[in-house]
Design a protein around this motif. Structure first.
Motif, PDB file in Angstrom:
ATOM      1  N   GLN A   1      12.141   8.484  -5.524  1.00  0.00           N
ATOM      2  CA  GLN A   1      11.986   7.356  -4.602  1.00  0.00           C
ATOM      3  C   GLN A   1      13.284   7.080  -3.847  1.00  0.00           C
ATOM      4  N   VAL A   2      14.412   7.145  -4.553  1.00  0.00           N
ATOM      5  CA  VAL A   2      15.708   6.926  -3.901  1.00  0.00           C
ATOM      6  C   VAL A   2      16.007   8.055  -2.922  1.00  0.00           C
ATOM      7  N   ALA A   3      15.767   9.289  -3.337  1.00  0.00           N
ATOM      8  CA  ALA A   3      16.014  10.441  -2.452  1.00  0.00           C
ATOM      9  C   ALA A   3      15.193  10.344  -1.175  1.00  0.00           C
ATOM     10  N   ASP A   4      13.952   9.906  -1.309  1.00  0.00           N
ATOM     11  CA  ASP A   4      13.093   9.742  -0.134  1.00  0.00           C
ATOM     12  C   ASP A   4      13.672   8.691   0.812  1.00  0.00           C
ATOM     13  N   ALA A   5      14.154   7.575   0.254  1.00  0.00           N
ATOM     14  CA  ALA A   5      14.729   6.530   1.100  1.00  0.00           C
ATOM     15  C   ALA A   5      15.973   7.032   1.823  1.00  0.00           C
ATOM     16  N   LEU A   6      16.843   7.724   1.105  1.00  0.00           N
ATOM     17  CA  LEU A   6      18.062   8.243   1.732  1.00  0.00           C
ATOM     18  C   LEU A   6      17.740   9.258   2.815  1.00  0.00           C
ATOM     19  N   ALA A   7      16.737  10.072   2.562  1.00  0.00           N
ATOM     20  CA  ALA A   7      16.356  11.086   3.552  1.00  0.00           C
ATOM     21  C   ALA A   7      15.819  10.465   4.835  1.00  0.00           C
ATOM     22  N   HIS A   8      15.306   9.254   4.733  1.00  0.00           N
ATOM     23  CA  HIS A   8      14.746   8.578   5.895  1.00  0.00           C
ATOM     24  C   HIS A   8      15.683   7.523   6.472  1.00  0.00           C
TER      25      HIS A   8
ATOM     26  N   ASP B   1      18.828  -0.987   4.681  1.00  0.00           N
ATOM     27  CA  ASP B   1      18.147  -0.263   5.763  1.00  0.00           C
ATOM     28  C   ASP B   1      16.891   0.443   5.260  1.00  0.00           C
ATOM     29  N   VAL B   2      16.191  -0.183   4.322  1.00  0.00           N
ATOM     30  CA  VAL B   2      14.918   0.352   3.837  1.00  0.00           C
ATOM     31  C   VAL B   2      13.828  -0.046   4.825  1.00  0.00           C
ATOM     32  N   THR B   3      13.016   0.910   5.227  1.00  0.00           N
ATOM     33  CA  THR B   3      12.004   0.696   6.265  1.00  0.00           C
ATOM     34  C   THR B   3      10.618   1.110   5.757  1.00  0.00           C
ATOM     35  N   PRO B   4       9.557   0.765   6.519  1.00  0.00           N
ATOM     36  CA  PRO B   4       8.199   1.109   6.092  1.00  0.00           C
ATOM     37  C   PRO B   4       7.931   2.609   5.993  1.00  0.00           C
ATOM     38  N   THR B   5       8.808   3.440   6.525  1.00  0.00           N
ATOM     39  CA  THR B   5       8.595   4.886   6.407  1.00  0.00           C
ATOM     40  C   THR B   5       8.957   5.408   5.011  1.00  0.00           C
ATOM     41  N   MET B   6       9.552   4.580   4.200  1.00  0.00           N
ATOM     42  CA  MET B   6      10.064   5.009   2.893  1.00  0.00           C
ATOM     43  C   MET B   6       9.144   4.545   1.767  1.00  0.00           C
ATOM     44  N   ARG B   7       9.078   5.321   0.712  1.00  0.00           N
ATOM     45  CA  ARG B   7       8.261   4.971  -0.454  1.00  0.00           C
ATOM     46  C   ARG B   7       8.690   3.638  -1.057  1.00  0.00           C
ATOM     47  N   LEU B   8      10.005   3.367  -1.059  1.00  0.00           N
ATOM     48  CA  LEU B   8      10.511   2.135  -1.662  1.00  0.00           C
ATOM     49  C   LEU B   8      10.001   0.883  -0.958  1.00  0.00           C
ATOM     50  N   TRP B   9       9.545   1.025   0.260  1.00  0.00           N
ATOM     51  CA  TRP B   9       9.053  -0.140   0.994  1.00  0.00           C
ATOM     52  C   TRP B   9       7.793  -0.709   0.330  1.00  0.00           C
ATOM     53  N   SER B  10       6.915   0.164  -0.134  1.00  0.00           N
ATOM     54  CA  SER B  10       5.619  -0.293  -0.633  1.00  0.00           C
ATOM     55  C   SER B  10       5.380  -0.027  -2.117  1.00  0.00           C
ATOM     56  N   GLU B  11       6.184   0.842  -2.737  1.00  0.00           N
ATOM     57  CA  GLU B  11       5.969   1.188  -4.137  1.00  0.00           C
ATOM     58  C   GLU B  11       6.853   0.349  -5.060  1.00  0.00           C
ATOM     59  N   GLU B  12       6.367   0.118  -6.269  1.00  0.00           N
ATOM     60  CA  GLU B  12       7.210  -0.470  -7.303  1.00  0.00           C
ATOM     61  C   GLU B  12       8.177   0.598  -7.797  1.00  0.00           C
ATOM     62  N   VAL B  13       9.442   0.229  -7.933  1.00  0.00           N
ATOM     63  CA  VAL B  13      10.430   1.154  -8.489  1.00  0.00           C
ATOM     64  C   VAL B  13      10.792   0.645  -9.880  1.00  0.00           C
ATOM     65  N   PHE B  14      10.579   1.497 -10.892  1.00  0.00           N
ATOM     66  CA  PHE B  14      10.740   1.083 -12.277  1.00  0.00           C
ATOM     67  C   PHE B  14      12.051   1.619 -12.829  1.00  0.00           C
ATOM     68  N   GLY B  15      13.126   1.080 -12.301  1.00  0.00           N
ATOM     69  CA  GLY B  15      14.478   1.448 -12.688  1.00  0.00           C
ATOM     70  C   GLY B  15      15.441   0.541 -11.955  1.00  0.00           C
TER      71      GLY B  15
END
Length: 459
Positions: free
Chosen positions: A320-327, A352-366
């Motif tokens: 999830q973090v890698a996806d956010a950084l990549a975007h 700078d987290v945006t709707p294109t990233m998994r972290l925008w809509s997913e729960e992150v369990f960490g």
């Protein structure tokens, strides 16, 4: 999936456990039904005596059960002890208050319905299946078991597969405290056994704390057999900071809220929504606090952040973090998976987290936080509510009008003003939207698994 204790700090297998056979499951179901017949015939005074004895056992054995939880799922030892202590408090709360919570509710004027007396009475349902998670392996179970047993129900625990020793401890706790044999039992079974147990006519209801996927599955199984469920599912809780907030206290609480239980809590703050007027100072204090946390062996008294509970859980957080950084997200601390043994992941702050990233809509369990900038209370509310989840929310403001507006308009099962979202035995707990339905704890929680019987008496 095998049932085993694996030390998340090292990845080493400690012990494997056998699944129960079909014959053993049948014996447990029969014992639960028989115990229900005996338990429902007892009174609140007797049940309260047994539940207080369970609380005494939890207090006396706190260090041992805390060490078990730490070994099985990586909870820092101090937090594990605190969890055991909270469980004892909950047992005593229901021992003290169950009778008043479940007292008959008379109609003020029974003559309105042509009766001499008319009232609602709470009666137990029967055996209840509890499907429980690993993140608070003692508390999640006790907060169901204490009210359920005091109401006169019996319990069948299907615990998470990575905390079997804690599950077995719970399976024996209430019998040792004096409850009838079979009143509360642990079933070491896989997830594939849940549907068959729910289908059994002796099981009258189910409760689940876990993922949205698991909740949908159990609700569907139960629905096919017309059995009630209570579901406490995921959360992506907002933590809103407005200009009038005490920033130092808000930032300190934000660190605790995001990293409690190694960041593995449904009601941990995950989305930090900060007004532009205080965004920069809050972010600086928050990042400094996250960086200062000591990560290491959870059995070390000085450790504040232990490992994540499973290898797959850490892999999911890292992805999830890698996806956010990549975007295009920006990492202010953490965001790098450490080498070496164990399933550790560092406290991480992203902007700078945006709707294109998994972290925008997913729960992150960490222990990963997303910090957002907003410019008004309306924008903060819109972003806070722009989630499929609705478990808890925390808002920091000393403005009474803002406090009232956020309490009224946040889509959440609980709103904490100038405090960290948490659970108390005295207060109802649960979510809305994809965070589930029904309530645990408080008076509402003990009534969930009762038959509300209407009694009308004429001359």
């Amino acid at each position: 999936m095998s049932i085993a204790t694996v030390d998340p700090a090292t990845g080493e297998l400690i012990r494997r456990y056998d699944h129960l056979t079909a014959e053993q499951v049948e014996a447990a179901l029969a014992a639960s039904a028989a115990a229900f017949t005996r338990l429902r015939a007892t009174g609140y005074v007797e049940r309260a005596r047994w539940l207080r004895a369970a609380a005494d056992l939890l207090d006396a054995e706190r260090d041992d059960i805390a060490a078990t939880m730490t070994l099985e799922m990586g909870k820092p030892l101090a937090a594990a002890r605190a969890e055991a202590a909270k469980c004892a408090i909950a047992c005593r709360h229901y021992a003290d208050h169950a009778a008043s919570y479940l007292a008959d509710e008379p109609l003020p004027d029974p003559s309105e319905v042509g009766a001499v007396a008319a009232y609602a009475r709470y009666r137990p349902l029967g055996p209840v299946l509890a499907v429980m998670p690993w993140n608070f392996p003692l508390w999640q179970v006790i907060r169901f078991a204490a009210p359920a047993l005091m109401a006169g129900n019996t319990g069948l625990l299907k615990h998470a597969s990575n905390v079997p020793a804690t599950a077995l401890y719970l399976g024996g706790l209430f019998t040792r405290a004096g409850f009838p044999a079979g009143a509360f039992q642990t079933l070491l079974v896989g997830a594939d056994a849940v549907e068959g147990i729910l289908a059994d006519p002796r099981v009258r209801a189910a409760t689940l704390t876990g993922s949205e996927t698991a909740g949908r599955s159990v609700a569907a199984f139960a629905g096919r057999h017309l059995k009630k469920t209570v579901l406490e599912l995921g959360g992506s809780d907002p933590f809103v900071v407005m200009p009038s907030a005490d920033l130092d206290r808000a930032a300190r609480t934000a660190v605790t809220s995001r990293c409690q239980n190694n960041g593995q809590s449904c009601i941990a703050a995950k989305r930090f929504i900060v007004h532009a007027d205080v965004h920069e100072p809050f972010l600086a204090a928050f990042v400094a606090g996250m960086r200062a946390l000591r990560m290491g062996d959870p059995a070390d008294e000085a450790t504040q952040i232990g490992p994540l509970a499973t290898a797959s859980g850490r892999a999911e957080v890292a992805a999830q973090v890698a996806d956010a950084l990549a975007h295009g997200a920006i990492a202010h601390c953490g965001a790098v998976t450490p080498g070496g043994p164990g399933w550790f992941y560092p406290p991480t702050v992203l902007t700078d987290v945006t709707p294109t990233m998994r972290l925008w809509s997913e729960e992150v369990f960490g222990p990963v936080a997303a910090v957002h900038r907003v410019h008004s209370d309306a924008e903060a509310l819109a972003l806070a509510n722009a989630s499929a989840f609705g478990l808890g929310a925390s808002v920091w403001t000393t403005d009474p009008a803002e406090q009232d507006r956020f309490a009224a308009e946040l889509d959440a099962g609980a709103v904490f003003v100038n405090g960290m979202t948490t659970s108390f035995p005295q207060l109802p707990f649960g979510g809305v939207k994809n965070s589930g339905y029904g309530r645990e704890l408080g008076a509402h929680g003990i009534r969930e698994f009762c038959n509300l019987t209407t009694v009308w008496a004429g001359r």
